[in-house]
Design an enzyme around this catalytic site. Structure first.
Site, PDB file in Angstrom:
ATOM      1  N   SER A 160       1.823  19.920 -64.168  1.00 22.35           N
ATOM      2  CA  SER A 160       3.073  20.159 -63.452  1.00 22.35           C
ATOM      3  C   SER A 160       3.878  21.247 -64.142  1.00 22.35           C
ATOM      4  O   SER A 160       3.809  21.403 -65.369  1.00 22.35           O
ATOM      5  CB  SER A 160       3.867  18.859 -63.468  1.00 22.35           C
ATOM      6  OG  SER A 160       5.200  19.088 -63.090  1.00 22.35           O
ATOM      7  N   LYS A 176       2.963  14.488 -69.222  1.00 26.05           N
ATOM      8  CA  LYS A 176       2.133  15.574 -68.665  1.00 26.05           C
ATOM      9  C   LYS A 176       1.719  16.541 -69.790  1.00 26.05           C
ATOM     10  O   LYS A 176       0.570  16.946 -69.887  1.00 26.05           O
ATOM     11  CB  LYS A 176       2.893  16.352 -67.584  1.00 26.05           C
ATOM     12  CG  LYS A 176       2.904  15.673 -66.242  1.00 26.05           C
ATOM     13  CD  LYS A 176       1.548  15.745 -65.564  1.00 26.05           C
ATOM     14  CE  LYS A 176       1.450  14.824 -64.383  1.00 26.05           C
ATOM     15  NZ  LYS A 176       0.137  14.363 -64.010  1.00 26.05           N
ATOM     16  N   TYR A 226       8.289  11.435 -68.064  1.00 24.95           N
ATOM     17  CA  TYR A 226       7.212  11.906 -67.183  1.00 24.95           C
ATOM     18  C   TYR A 226       6.690  13.262 -67.675  1.00 24.95           C
ATOM     19  O   TYR A 226       5.487  13.461 -67.850  1.00 24.95           O
ATOM     20  CB  TYR A 226       7.722  12.039 -65.734  1.00 24.95           C
ATOM     21  CG  TYR A 226       6.792  12.840 -64.844  1.00 24.95           C
ATOM     22  CD1 TYR A 226       5.561  12.320 -64.452  1.00 24.95           C
ATOM     23  CD2 TYR A 226       7.131  14.129 -64.412  1.00 24.95           C
ATOM     24  CE1 TYR A 226       4.695  13.056 -63.648  1.00 24.95           C
ATOM     25  CE2 TYR A 226       6.277  14.868 -63.601  1.00 24.95           C
ATOM     26  CZ  TYR A 226       5.063  14.329 -63.228  1.00 24.95           C
ATOM     27  OH  TYR A 226       4.200  15.067 -62.439  1.00 24.95           O
TER      28      TYR A 226
HETATM   29  P1  NAD Z   1       0.863   9.900 -55.669  1.00 25.55           P
HETATM   30  O1  NAD Z   1       1.663   8.857 -56.359  1.00 25.55           O
HETATM   31  O2  NAD Z   1       0.966   9.990 -54.192  1.00 25.55           O
HETATM   32  O3  NAD Z   1      -0.691   9.742 -56.067  1.00 25.55           O
HETATM   33  C1  NAD Z   1      -1.121   9.292 -57.324  1.00 25.55           C
HETATM   34  C2  NAD Z   1      -2.170   8.203 -57.088  1.00 25.55           C
HETATM   35  O4  NAD Z   1      -2.666   7.726 -58.344  1.00 25.55           O
HETATM   36  C3  NAD Z   1      -1.593   6.992 -56.336  1.00 25.55           C
HETATM   37  O5  NAD Z   1      -2.439   6.708 -55.239  1.00 25.55           O
HETATM   38  C4  NAD Z   1      -1.628   5.862 -57.372  1.00 25.55           C
HETATM   39  O6  NAD Z   1      -1.848   4.613 -56.777  1.00 25.55           O
HETATM   40  C5  NAD Z   1      -2.782   6.303 -58.279  1.00 25.55           C
HETATM   41  N1  NAD Z   1      -2.719   5.797 -59.658  1.00 25.55           N
HETATM   42  C6  NAD Z   1      -1.678   5.895 -60.524  1.00 25.55           C
HETATM   43  N2  NAD Z   1      -2.005   5.339 -61.699  1.00 25.55           N
HETATM   44  C7  NAD Z   1      -3.284   4.884 -61.584  1.00 25.55           C
HETATM   45  C8  NAD Z   1      -4.176   4.207 -62.454  1.00 25.55           C
HETATM   46  N3  NAD Z   1      -3.814   3.856 -63.696  1.00 25.55           N
HETATM   47  N4  NAD Z   1      -5.425   3.884 -62.003  1.00 25.55           N
HETATM   48  C9  NAD Z   1      -5.800   4.212 -60.751  1.00 25.55           C
HETATM   49  N5  NAD Z   1      -4.997   4.859 -59.879  1.00 25.55           N
HETATM   50  C10 NAD Z   1      -3.757   5.183 -60.287  1.00 25.55           C
HETATM   51  O7  NAD Z   1       1.230  11.297 -56.348  1.00 25.55           O
HETATM   52  P2  NAD Z   1       0.846  12.777 -55.889  1.00 25.55           P
HETATM   53  O8  NAD Z   1       2.091  13.438 -55.398  1.00 25.55           O
HETATM   54  O9  NAD Z   1      -0.357  12.744 -55.047  1.00 25.55           O
HETATM   55  O10 NAD Z   1       0.525  13.414 -57.310  1.00 25.55           O
HETATM   56  C11 NAD Z   1      -0.794  13.525 -57.809  1.00 25.55           C
HETATM   57  C12 NAD Z   1      -0.744  14.115 -59.209  1.00 25.55           C
HETATM   58  O11 NAD Z   1      -0.087  15.374 -59.172  1.00 25.55           O
HETATM   59  C13 NAD Z   1       0.032  13.245 -60.220  1.00 25.55           C
HETATM   60  O12 NAD Z   1      -0.651  13.289 -61.450  1.00 25.55           O
HETATM   61  C14 NAD Z   1       1.367  13.968 -60.339  1.00 25.55           C
HETATM   62  O13 NAD Z   1       1.960  13.772 -61.603  1.00 25.55           O
HETATM   63  C15 NAD Z   1       0.949  15.420 -60.147  1.00 25.55           C
HETATM   64  N6  NAD Z   1       2.057  16.263 -59.656  1.00 25.55           N
HETATM   65  C16 NAD Z   1       2.677  15.935 -58.475  1.00 25.55           C
HETATM   66  C17 NAD Z   1       3.760  16.700 -58.044  1.00 25.55           C
HETATM   67  C18 NAD Z   1       4.475  16.337 -56.756  1.00 25.55           C
HETATM   68  O14 NAD Z   1       5.589  16.820 -56.547  1.00 25.55           O
HETATM   69  N7  NAD Z   1       3.903  15.536 -55.857  1.00 25.55           N
HETATM   70  C19 NAD Z   1       4.206  17.816 -58.798  1.00 25.55           C
HETATM   71  C20 NAD Z   1       3.522  18.136 -59.974  1.00 25.55           C
HETATM   72  C21 NAD Z   1       2.441  17.353 -60.393  1.00 25.55           C
HETATM   73  N1  UFG Z   2      17.890  18.261 -54.862  1.00 24.22           N
HETATM   74  C1  UFG Z   2      19.085  18.019 -54.235  1.00 24.22           C
HETATM   75  N2  UFG Z   2      19.261  16.808 -53.646  1.00 24.22           N
HETATM   76  C2  UFG Z   2      18.299  15.828 -53.661  1.00 24.22           C
HETATM   77  C3  UFG Z   2      17.062  16.090 -54.320  1.00 24.22           C
HETATM   78  C4  UFG Z   2      16.899  17.321 -54.921  1.00 24.22           C
HETATM   79  O1  UFG Z   2      19.970  18.865 -54.196  1.00 24.22           O
HETATM   80  O2  UFG Z   2      18.540  14.739 -53.099  1.00 24.22           O
HETATM   81  C5  UFG Z   2      17.681  19.592 -55.469  1.00 24.22           C
HETATM   82  C6  UFG Z   2      17.450  19.565 -56.968  1.00 24.22           C
HETATM   83  O3  UFG Z   2      18.670  19.568 -57.651  1.00 24.22           O
HETATM   84  C7  UFG Z   2      16.617  20.834 -57.160  1.00 24.22           C
HETATM   85  C8  UFG Z   2      15.808  20.948 -55.858  1.00 24.22           C
HETATM   86  O4  UFG Z   2      16.495  20.142 -54.917  1.00 24.22           O
HETATM   87  O5  UFG Z   2      17.460  21.947 -57.230  1.00 24.22           O
HETATM   88  C9  UFG Z   2      14.383  20.429 -55.998  1.00 24.22           C
HETATM   89  O6  UFG Z   2      14.422  19.104 -56.531  1.00 24.22           O
HETATM   90  P1  UFG Z   2      13.129  18.161 -56.517  1.00 24.22           P
HETATM   91  O7  UFG Z   2      13.560  16.849 -57.082  1.00 24.22           O
HETATM   92  O8  UFG Z   2      12.504  18.162 -55.170  1.00 24.22           O
HETATM   93  O9  UFG Z   2      12.125  18.908 -57.475  1.00 24.22           O
HETATM   94  P2  UFG Z   2      12.262  19.319 -59.003  1.00 24.22           P
HETATM   95  O10 UFG Z   2      12.043  20.791 -59.074  1.00 24.22           O
HETATM   96  O11 UFG Z   2      13.471  18.784 -59.636  1.00 24.22           O
HETATM   97  O12 UFG Z   2      11.045  18.517 -59.648  1.00 24.22           O
HETATM   98  C10 UFG Z   2       9.736  18.584 -59.063  1.00 24.22           C
HETATM   99  C11 UFG Z   2       8.995  17.283 -59.340  1.00 24.22           C
HETATM  100  C12 UFG Z   2       8.734  17.125 -60.805  1.00 24.22           C
HETATM  101  C13 UFG Z   2       8.057  18.352 -61.337  1.00 24.22           C
HETATM  102  C14 UFG Z   2       8.850  19.588 -61.003  1.00 24.22           C
HETATM  103  C15 UFG Z   2       8.112  20.813 -61.416  1.00 24.22           C
HETATM  104  O13 UFG Z   2       9.748  16.173 -58.913  1.00 24.22           O
HETATM  105  O14 UFG Z   2       7.851  16.041 -60.978  1.00 24.22           O
HETATM  106  O15 UFG Z   2       9.062  19.661 -59.592  1.00 24.22           O
HETATM  107  O16 UFG Z   2       6.837  20.753 -60.887  1.00 24.22           O
HETATM  108  F1  UFG Z   2       7.955  18.229 -62.656  1.00 24.22           F
END
Ligand code: NAD
Ligand code: UFG
Length: 332
Positions: free
Chosen positions: A125, A153, A149
């Site tokens: 991330s 990562k 978190y």
């Molecule tokens: P998500 O929560 O929808 O999917 C993650 C999945 O992993 C879920 O289905 C959950 O049940 C499973 N899981 C968690 N812990 C587990 C374990 N111990 N054993 C087996 N299964 C397990 O999340 P996502 O948005 O699909 O994200 C996927 C990956 O991408 C994550 O590692 C997250 O940190 C990373 N990521 C997501 C975002 C985002 O904004 N969605 C941004 C940056 C990085």
């Molecule tokens: N925001 C609002 N109101 C809300 C939610 C968010 O104004 O209700 C704003 C935040 O302040 C920020 C922007 O929208 O300026 C984006 O916020 P998000 O929470 O959607 O995303 P972030 O960039 O804060 O964080 C996301 C993921 C993190 C990840 C990061 C970088 O949630 O897990 O992107 O990948 F680490």
């Protein structure tokens, strides 16, 4: 050339589910693992329609023996490791859960592949860049984290680097910026019911009339309209980044890092206005003070992924807003 056999952890989650669906459609054999801690059995049922899909319900962080068994039985070429807990706010309230779940999952995966000639693609991330960098952010930028978190990562990346060096494993960490939207087939959508913190799911909750309005966190940032700017990336582009990584991983040594972002910044207000315009829905909002730990501006320098993986994001903010709404508008 024969498709690689893939083991996908987190295969019923938002990104892992979308990736698995696309991989199965393209003819890859997919072995899915999930414990449903943040996903639904309905997603597994969608994937079950493919004959090239098998699934194991286990908690990877707690069951190295079972992970070993699955790997010796199925012999995947590559593991795509999406499984993990991902809520910044929850991680601050329950640090132990995040360290146990995220670190032990990755440690168990590494232990099980270390002598088996299996490569690894890891969901990292942009959170690893913290708040000390100027955008656009290149991969060699400084690390810092603002949440448990984020720390997990970063720790997982370091763990992967050590194992990849010690056991000669080809690994790629993909650092996602802000994934949004829904895949064109609308089958696997981001969960908007379980108190999301992120902007797009909150916009969707207002559009669905679950919430009355959205609060914008801060309007005095040094940005074009005072609201925070981010690099939103369509889920389909993000998933394609994994296929690009899959193509190149065999030629790569040790651990490689790539940003998956568009390189473009969009403010909170712009995202709300675009959503309103393309979907013809009014999104009410008010202004609150800045959210703790937020940076003003965060967007990727995606040039390394273009050069090394031959990958670029192509979808616009308009498409992200249209597709995000399409995914949820008819559901319960
Ligand atoms: P998500 O929560 O929808 O999917 C993650 C999945 O992993 C879920 O289905 C959950 O049940 C499973 N899981 C968690 N812990 C587990 C374990 N111990 N054993 C087996 N299964 C397990 O999340 P996502 O948005 O699909 O994200 C996927 C990956 O991408 C994550 O590692 C997250 O940190 C990373 N990521 C997501 C975002 C985002 O904004 N969605 C941004 C940056 C990085
Ligand atoms: N925001 C609002 N109101 C809300 C939610 C968010 O104004 O209700 C704003 C935040 O302040 C920020 C922007 O929208 O300026 C984006 O916020 P998000 O929470 O959607 O995303 P972030 O960039 O804060 O964080 C996301 C993921 C993190 C990840 C990061 C970088 O949630 O897990 O992107 O990948 F680490």
């Amino acid at each position: 050339m024969k498709n690689k056999k893939l083991l996908v952890t987190g295969s019923t989650g938002y990104i892992g589910g979308t990736f698995s669906y696309e991989a199965l459609k393209s003819g890859y054999e997919v072995i899915g693992i999930d414990n449903f801690s943040n996903s639904k059995k309905a997603t597994k049922q969608i994937l079950d329609n493919f004959i090239n899909f098998t699934f194991y319900e286990i908690d990877i962080s707690k069951n190295l023996k079972k992970v070993n068994e699955i790997i010796s039985k199925t012999k995947p070429d590559v593991i795509i490791h999406f499984a993990g807990l991902k809520s910044v706010s929850e991680s601050e309230k329950n640090q132990n859960l995040y360290w146990q779940n995220n670190i032990l999952s990755t440690l168990n995966i590494l232990e099980s592949i270390k002598n088996n000639n299996i490569s690894l693609i890891f969901s990292s991330s942009a959170t690893v860049y913290g708040d000390k960098n100027e955008s656009p952010i290149p991969e060699e930028a400084k690390f810092s984290t603002n949440s448990a978190y984020g720390s997990t990562k970063l720790a997982q990346e370091l763990l992967i680097s050590d194992y990849s060096r010690a056991y000669d494993i080809s690994c790629i960490s993909l650092r996602y910026f802000n994934p949004v939207g829904t895949h064109a087939d609308k089958l696997i959508i981001e969960d908007i019911m379980s108190s999301p913190n992120n902007l797009m799911p909150r916009i969707l909750r207002v559009a669905k009339k679950i919430d009355e309005k959205i609060s914008i966190y801060g309007n005095r940032y040094p940005t074009k309209d005072g609201t925070g700017e981010r690099d939103y990336i369509h889920i389909s582009d993000l998933v394609n980044g994994h296929f690009a990584a899959l193509k190149k991983i065999n030629g790569m040594d040790n651990h490689n890092f790539f940003n998956l972002g568009t390189g473009k910044k969009t403010s909170v207000l712009e995202l709300i206005r675009t959503f309103e315009n393309v979907n013809d829905i009014k999104i009410k909002f008010d202004y609150k003070s800045e959210r703790e730990g937020d940076v003003a501006i965060c967007y990727a320098d995606p040039s390394l992924a273009k050069k090394e993986l031959d990958w670029t994001a192509t979808k616009t903010i308009n498409e992200m807003c249209v597709d995000a709404w399409k995914g949820v508008k008819d559901g319960d």
